[in-house]
Design a protein around this motif. Structure first.
Motif, PDB file in Angstrom:
ATOM      1  N   GLU A 141     -17.414   1.526 -90.787  1.00 17.18           N
ATOM      2  CA  GLU A 141     -18.864   1.589 -91.007  1.00 17.18           C
ATOM      3  C   GLU A 141     -19.951   2.992 -91.832  1.00 17.18           C
ATOM      4  O   GLU A 141     -20.778   2.310 -91.903  1.00 17.18           O
ATOM      5  CB  GLU A 141     -19.491   0.950 -89.682  1.00 17.18           C
ATOM      6  CG  GLU A 141     -20.473   0.330 -89.557  1.00 17.18           C
ATOM      7  CD  GLU A 141     -21.802   0.961 -89.665  1.00 17.18           C
ATOM      8  OE1 GLU A 141     -23.363   1.054 -90.122  1.00 17.18           O
ATOM      9  OE2 GLU A 141     -21.883   2.267 -88.479  1.00 17.18           O
ATOM     10  N   LYS A 142     -19.786   3.898 -90.827  1.00 16.02           N
ATOM     11  CA  LYS A 142     -20.961   4.708 -91.131  1.00 16.02           C
ATOM     12  C   LYS A 142     -20.390   5.645 -92.515  1.00 16.02           C
ATOM     13  O   LYS A 142     -21.475   5.513 -93.240  1.00 16.02           O
ATOM     14  CB  LYS A 142     -21.157   6.100 -89.983  1.00 16.02           C
ATOM     15  CG  LYS A 142     -22.055   6.422 -88.981  1.00 16.02           C
ATOM     16  CD  LYS A 142     -22.780   7.265 -87.899  1.00 16.02           C
ATOM     17  CE  LYS A 142     -23.255   7.809 -88.116  1.00 16.02           C
ATOM     18  NZ  LYS A 142     -24.120   8.477 -86.384  1.00 16.02           N
ATOM     19  N   ALA A 196     -21.991   3.424 -95.124  1.00 15.76           N
ATOM     20  CA  ALA A 196     -23.377   3.644 -95.519  1.00 15.76           C
ATOM     21  C   ALA A 196     -24.246   4.844 -95.961  1.00 15.76           C
ATOM     22  O   ALA A 196     -25.154   5.116 -96.546  1.00 15.76           O
ATOM     23  CB  ALA A 196     -24.055   3.457 -93.746  1.00 15.76           C
ATOM     24  N   PHE A 197     -23.156   5.671 -95.517  1.00 16.06           N
ATOM     25  CA  PHE A 197     -23.415   7.578 -96.355  1.00 16.06           C
ATOM     26  C   PHE A 197     -22.874   7.325 -97.482  1.00 16.06           C
ATOM     27  O   PHE A 197     -23.537   7.567 -98.788  1.00 16.06           O
ATOM     28  CB  PHE A 197     -22.955   8.378 -95.751  1.00 16.06           C
ATOM     29  CG  PHE A 197     -23.375   8.401 -94.413  1.00 16.06           C
ATOM     30  CD1 PHE A 197     -25.101   8.943 -94.496  1.00 16.06           C
ATOM     31  CD2 PHE A 197     -23.064   8.358 -93.218  1.00 16.06           C
ATOM     32  CE1 PHE A 197     -25.874   9.043 -92.802  1.00 16.06           C
ATOM     33  CE2 PHE A 197     -23.569   9.103 -91.569  1.00 16.06           C
ATOM     34  CZ  PHE A 197     -24.662   8.951 -92.257  1.00 16.06           C
TER      35      PHE A 197
END
Ligand SMILES: Nc1ncnc2c1ncn2[C@@H]1O[C@H](COP(=O)(O)OP(=O)(O)OP(=O)(O)O)[C@@H](O)[C@H]1O
Ligand SMILES: [Mg+2]
Lengths: 297, 221
Positions: B75-76, B79-80
């Motif tokens: 997930e993170k 985003a990046f």
């Protein structure tokens, strides 16, 4: 965390609230009423606990006599009692003194007493046990012994009251916990639903935020703050209403008549802060439940 | 991370059993390339961009974007990765209740950029796209072409390593089309990998860029 984030989160949370203000207003009102009910229980508990503490400081025993006792009988009893360790004699109140002090307490309602043919109040002797604790069997033993005496009618001591008060406190605790649990669920439900409304209204925005690379934390934070603010406002409103109720009661009523001068205290700042914190936590919990369901999809 | 690089290996995407959108597609785009994706309507252009952008997962096959395996992205990380990819969506995806300024600033806010820098960058980008006067407007108050330029502004504000543009000239008259293409060329010159999906043969007439032609989900040329 960067300050720009925090600013963004709060700005966004406030925008959410103002965009959804009808639901929020209704929500805060309902939550406030739920908290008010719960807080009232806390206030009752705090007060009864306070009274019990006051009484527990020194144990007072009152010996009521049958009719008018002879002075010599009273003196004999006094000298007997004074020899018991930890006991001091407070005062002897004769039948006349008793009726006089009642008349003084009644003030302009003194007329009530005029209709009486005979003084109904007993003479009494008040003694104090200095370092009484609840386990000490001494007061009870003395009470039993005194009650067997011919001149003594009844013996009361504050410990008995404390026992009754403890039972009342137990009942309040029980009802308060059950009710508190129900109100907790109701509050959680209200907050969850309000936040869900906002989340659905912002579905499009959430999707776009995801597409441009916002993290889940970034997307969720404003909603969590929104829920916390709602909970906090509800809790605050409830406290204000409780304080208003307390002040009104204090102004209107004089509790010094009848019941031995009991003062009513308001909940302490510590408990107030605790209650506010709790309302905020319920808000946080409610909004995370609302988000959880949405973010699963 | 290998910024700007896109590699697809035998990628399939099915929307339901009888609805293949991408069929056995392998593709290698190097950092700094400019590629047109073309083909008739329904050929799978948008779906291909969505896979690169991880808004659709391949049914099978693998893909590396900026060196990251998109099948195993968290997930993170996602985003990046998305912050490094600018996208001009076919339907723009602008927020109707936010001003032009706020639609564009959003991409910087999510990275925690300080407000003075945000303001400077957004002003600069909007000026570059001829939108300075429309800063305080809301998207529904803009023409189609203006909305498209806002979408481009949002896509390039972060200096992405990859720019995906889905029909970026779809709503524009020939004059603005030339301007937009010049702008994409400029972004490309800065070293950004640019993918433009278009069904406009006009746009491809005299180009020397690489052209990938899709039909029914397959590369035909
Ligand atoms: N979410 C979806 N659900 C079901 N089918 C889809 C979905 N997205 C795309 N498709 C199908 O996949 C195929 C390719 O669609 P895609 O949008 O990639 O085409 P396109 O080349 O971008 O077309 P256009 O030039 O019209 O934009 C189409 O047949 C379409 O119906
Ligand atoms: Mg398309």
């Amino acid at each position: 965390m960067k300050t720009s984030f925090i600013k963004y989160f709060f700005r966004q949370a406030l925008t959410n609230i103002s965009d959804n203000r009808t639901a929020h207003l209704l929500g805060v009102g309902t939550i406030a009423i739920a908290f008010l009910i719960f807080n009232s229980f806390i206030l009752a508990y705090v007060n009864i606990n306070h009274w019990a503490d006051e009484m527990g400081k020194s144990l007072t025993m009152t010996i009521y006599f049958k009719g008018q006792p002879q002075e010599i009988e009273v003196e004999e009893l006094k000298s007997e009692l004074i020899n018991i360790q930890g006991v001091t004699i407070n005062k002897f109140v004769s039948k006349e003194e008793a009726i006089r002090s009642l008349a003084k307490e009644l003030g302009d309602k003194e007329g009530f007493l005029k209709g009486l043919n005979e003084n109904p109040l007993p003479a009494s002797l008040e003694i104090v046990f200095l370092k009484a604790d609840r386990e000490d069997p001494l007061p009870y033993n003395i009470k039993k012994r005194l009650e067997k005496m011919d001149i003594v009618d009844e013996v009361h001591y504050s410990e008995e009251w404390a026992g009754k008060i403890e039972a009342i406190m137990g009942a309040i605790k029980l009802i308060g916990s059950v009710l508190g649990g129900l109100l907790f669920l109701a509050t959680l439900f209200i907050i969850t639903n309000t936040i869900k409304l906002t989340v659905f209204a912002r579905e499009n925005e959430i999707e776009i935020l995801r597409l441009v690379g916002a993290t889940n934390v970034f997307i969720k934070a404003p909603f969590l703050i929104e829920g916390s603010i709602q909970g906090l406002l509800g809790g605050l409103l409830a406290l204000i209403m409780l304080l208003a109720g307390y002040v009104t009661v204090m102004i209107r009523a004089d509790f010094k008549i009848g019941f031995a001068s009991l003062d009513i205290v308001f909940i302490s700042p510590h408990i107030a802060v605790f209650l506010l914190l709790m309302s905020m936590i319920i808000g946080l919990l409610g909004s995370s439940i609302a988000l959880g369901r949405f973010f699963k999809a | 991370m290998v910024f700007g690089m896109i590699k697809l290996f035998n990628v399939y995407k099915n929307f339901g059993p009888k609805n293949p959108a991408i069929v056995d597609l392998s593709l290698n785009i190097e950092k700094g390339e400019f590629v047109f994706i073309t083909g008739p309507s329904g050929a799978g252009k948008t779906t291909l961009l969505k896979i690169i952008f991880c808004s659709e997962r391949p049914t099978s096959g693998n893909a590396l974007v900026n060196g990251i395996n998109i099948n195993r992205i968290k997930e993170k990380q996602l985003a990046f990765l998305r912050r490094k990819i600018g996208v001009v969506f076919q339907d723009f995806k602008l927020l109707p209740n936010r001003t032009v300024f706020n639609n564009v600033s959003l991409c910087l806010e999510i990275s925690g950029v300080q407000y003075p820098i945000i303001r400077k960058k957004v002003h600069q980008t909007l000026r570059q796209l001829g939108l300075s006067k429309k800063e305080r407007y809301y998207p529904p108050q803009l023409s189609g072409g203006e909305q498209q330029r806002v979408a481009i502004a949002r896509a390039i504000i972060n200096n992405p390593s990859i720019l995906l543009a889905d029909e970026p000239t779809g709503n524009l008259d020939p004059e603005i089309t030339i301007e937009i293409m010049a702008l994409l060329e400029e972004i490309h010159q800065r070293g950004t990998t640019v993918l433009v999906a278009t069904h406009s043969q006009e746009l491809l007439k005299d180009t020397e860029k690489k052209i990938v032609t899709l039909n029914k989900g397959r590369i035909v040329k």
